[in-house]
Motif scaffolding. Structure first.
Motif, PDB file in Angstrom:
ATOM      1  N   GLN A  27      -2.324  18.967  -5.838  1.00  0.00           N
ATOM      2  CA  GLN A  27      -1.928  18.816  -4.453  1.00  0.00           C
ATOM      3  C   GLN A  27      -1.253  17.462  -4.255  1.00  0.00           C
ATOM      4  O   GLN A  27      -1.534  16.511  -4.983  1.00  0.00           O
ATOM      5  N   TYR A  31      -0.547  14.618  -1.206  1.00  0.00           N
ATOM      6  CA  TYR A  31      -0.914  14.165   0.122  1.00  0.00           C
ATOM      7  C   TYR A  31      -0.046  12.980   0.510  1.00  0.00           C
ATOM      8  O   TYR A  31       0.442  12.242  -0.339  1.00  0.00           O
ATOM      9  N   GLN A  85      -0.317   9.611   3.126  1.00  0.00           N
ATOM     10  CA  GLN A  85      -1.235   8.857   3.958  1.00  0.00           C
ATOM     11  C   GLN A  85      -0.506   7.710   4.631  1.00  0.00           C
ATOM     12  O   GLN A  85       0.186   6.942   3.964  1.00  0.00           O
ATOM     13  N   GLU A  89      -4.869   5.832   8.631  1.00  0.00           N
ATOM     14  CA  GLU A  89      -5.169   7.248   8.815  1.00  0.00           C
ATOM     15  C   GLU A  89      -5.647   7.870   7.513  1.00  0.00           C
ATOM     16  O   GLU A  89      -5.555   7.266   6.446  1.00  0.00           O
ATOM     17  N   GLY A  90      -6.147   9.096   7.618  1.00  0.00           N
ATOM     18  CA  GLY A  90      -6.569   9.810   6.431  1.00  0.00           C
ATOM     19  C   GLY A  90      -5.398  10.532   5.784  1.00  0.00           C
ATOM     20  O   GLY A  90      -4.356  10.732   6.405  1.00  0.00           O
ATOM     21  N   PRO A  91      -5.534  10.937   4.523  1.00  0.00           N
ATOM     22  CA  PRO A  91      -4.463  11.679   3.856  1.00  0.00           C
ATOM     23  C   PRO A  91      -4.238  13.038   4.514  1.00  0.00           C
ATOM     24  O   PRO A  91      -5.180  13.670   4.986  1.00  0.00           O
ATOM     25  N   LEU A 146      -2.422  16.798   3.748  1.00  0.00           N
ATOM     26  CA  LEU A 146      -1.896  17.639   2.677  1.00  0.00           C
ATOM     27  C   LEU A 146      -0.438  18.012   2.931  1.00  0.00           C
ATOM     28  O   LEU A 146      -0.072  18.448   4.022  1.00  0.00           O
ATOM     29  N   LEU A 161       1.962   6.173   1.771  1.00  0.00           N
ATOM     30  CA  LEU A 161       1.301   6.255   0.471  1.00  0.00           C
ATOM     31  C   LEU A 161       1.257   7.730   0.066  1.00  0.00           C
ATOM     32  O   LEU A 161       0.737   8.562   0.801  1.00  0.00           O
ATOM     33  N   LEU A 217      -0.044  10.529  -2.551  1.00  0.00           N
ATOM     34  CA  LEU A 217      -1.155  10.720  -3.478  1.00  0.00           C
ATOM     35  C   LEU A 217      -1.094  12.103  -4.088  1.00  0.00           C
ATOM     36  O   LEU A 217      -0.926  13.090  -3.379  1.00  0.00           O
ATOM     37  N   LEU A 242     -12.111  17.345  -6.116  1.00  0.00           N
ATOM     38  CA  LEU A 242     -10.725  16.900  -6.074  1.00  0.00           C
ATOM     39  C   LEU A 242     -10.674  15.443  -6.511  1.00  0.00           C
ATOM     40  O   LEU A 242     -11.364  14.603  -5.941  1.00  0.00           O
ATOM     41  N   PHE A 290      -8.129  12.059  -7.335  1.00  0.00           N
ATOM     42  CA  PHE A 290      -6.849  11.536  -6.905  1.00  0.00           C
ATOM     43  C   PHE A 290      -6.240  10.582  -7.919  1.00  0.00           C
ATOM     44  O   PHE A 290      -6.956   9.869  -8.640  1.00  0.00           O
ATOM     45  N   GLY A 291      -4.902  10.543  -7.922  1.00  0.00           N
ATOM     46  CA  GLY A 291      -4.203   9.482  -8.608  1.00  0.00           C
ATOM     47  C   GLY A 291      -4.313   8.207  -7.782  1.00  0.00           C
ATOM     48  O   GLY A 291      -4.828   8.222  -6.659  1.00  0.00           O
ATOM     49  N   GLN A 292      -3.802   7.109  -8.328  1.00  0.00           N
ATOM     50  CA  GLN A 292      -3.955   5.830  -7.625  1.00  0.00           C
ATOM     51  C   GLN A 292      -2.936   5.650  -6.510  1.00  0.00           C
ATOM     52  O   GLN A 292      -3.008   4.695  -5.747  1.00  0.00           O
ATOM     53  N   GLY A 293      -1.989   6.578  -6.398  1.00  0.00           N
ATOM     54  CA  GLY A 293      -1.058   6.540  -5.281  1.00  0.00           C
ATOM     55  C   GLY A 293       0.245   5.819  -5.569  1.00  0.00           C
ATOM     56  O   GLY A 293       0.323   4.953  -6.445  1.00  0.00           O
TER      57      GLY A 293
END
Lengths: 115, 110
Positions: B33, B35, B37, B41-43, B45, B86, B88, B98, B100-103
């Motif tokens: 997936q 995302y 961000q 705020e939150g990520p 999708l 950002l 992700l 789930l 995550f990558g570091q962005g």
């Protein structure tokens, strides 16, 4: 239909105090995930809960951190005896089904600052 | 341990330029997936890719899932200041959570 609600949005604590972060998932969602994020970094998985049960807590530090998702009420992430290194944004996400089958919806996060 | 590596970590470009962000792993993921961000705020999708080789388009954004389901890319055409944020990537681990990558922090200057 309200999204994932987190509170408080900002929390300041002194070293040694306790921090309690609350998360109300989206209506009908029984799967809750907590993530931690440092500035300009990705999200680090902490814990996955499904109503009254901890499914995966492999990302939780062994000491001082705990999480619960009671039958009634929000999920709580509790950090005891906070230290400066706990300062971060803590995000909660919820889903209708487990993450590998469904979309996660994130809250706006709780930003903890430890003085 | 399944890991996702994103590159570049930071990207600053001018409005109108194209860019590609990469997400790589040595592990196979059942789905990936992307995302976005924004600060404070939150990520949110953007897309989920499931099938190896799959390509999905979302306006000026093109997402691709590698044939072996170990990597993915996000291509933005004619970037705009509103694309700043950002980005992700996230994959479903073999234990169901789930990760995550570091962005990639993208800044698009007007």
């Amino acid at each position: 239909n309200a999204g994932v609600m987190q509170n408080p949005r900002h929390l300041v604590r002194r070293r040694g105090q306790e921090a309690r972060l609350r998360c109300s998932p989206m209506k009908g969602h029984s799967h809750v995930y907590w993530y931690r994020q440092l500035p300009e970094e990705g999200l680090k998985f902490m814990v996955y809960l499904q109503k009254e049960n901890i499914i995966d807590e492999s990302g939780m530090p062994k000491e001082r951190f705990s999480a619960e998702f009671p039958k009634e009420g929000p999920s709580i992430l509790r950090i005891q005896q906070v230290v400066r290194g706990d300062s971060a944004a803590y995000f909660c996400a919820s889903s209708l089904s487990p993450a590998y089958t469904g979309e996660l919806f994130f809250g706006e996060g709780s930003r903890l600052t430890v003085l | 341990t399944q890991l996702l590596e994103q590159s570049p970590q930071f990207l600053s470009i001018q409005e109108g330029e194209n860019l590609t962000v990469y997400c790589n792993s040595s592990s196979v993921f059942s789905s990936l997936q992307w995302y976005r961000q924004e600060p404070g705020e939150g990520p949110v999708l953007l897309v989920t890719v499931v099938t190896g080789g799959e390509v999905k388009k979302l306006k000026r954004l093109t997402f691709q899932f590698g044939d072996a389901r170990k990597d993915s890319s996000l291509h933005i055409t004619a970037a705009q200041p509103g694309d700043t944020g950002l980005y992700l990537c996230a994959g479903t681990s073999n234990t169901g959570k789930l990760i995550f990558g570091q962005g990639t922090t993208l800044q698009v200057k007007p």
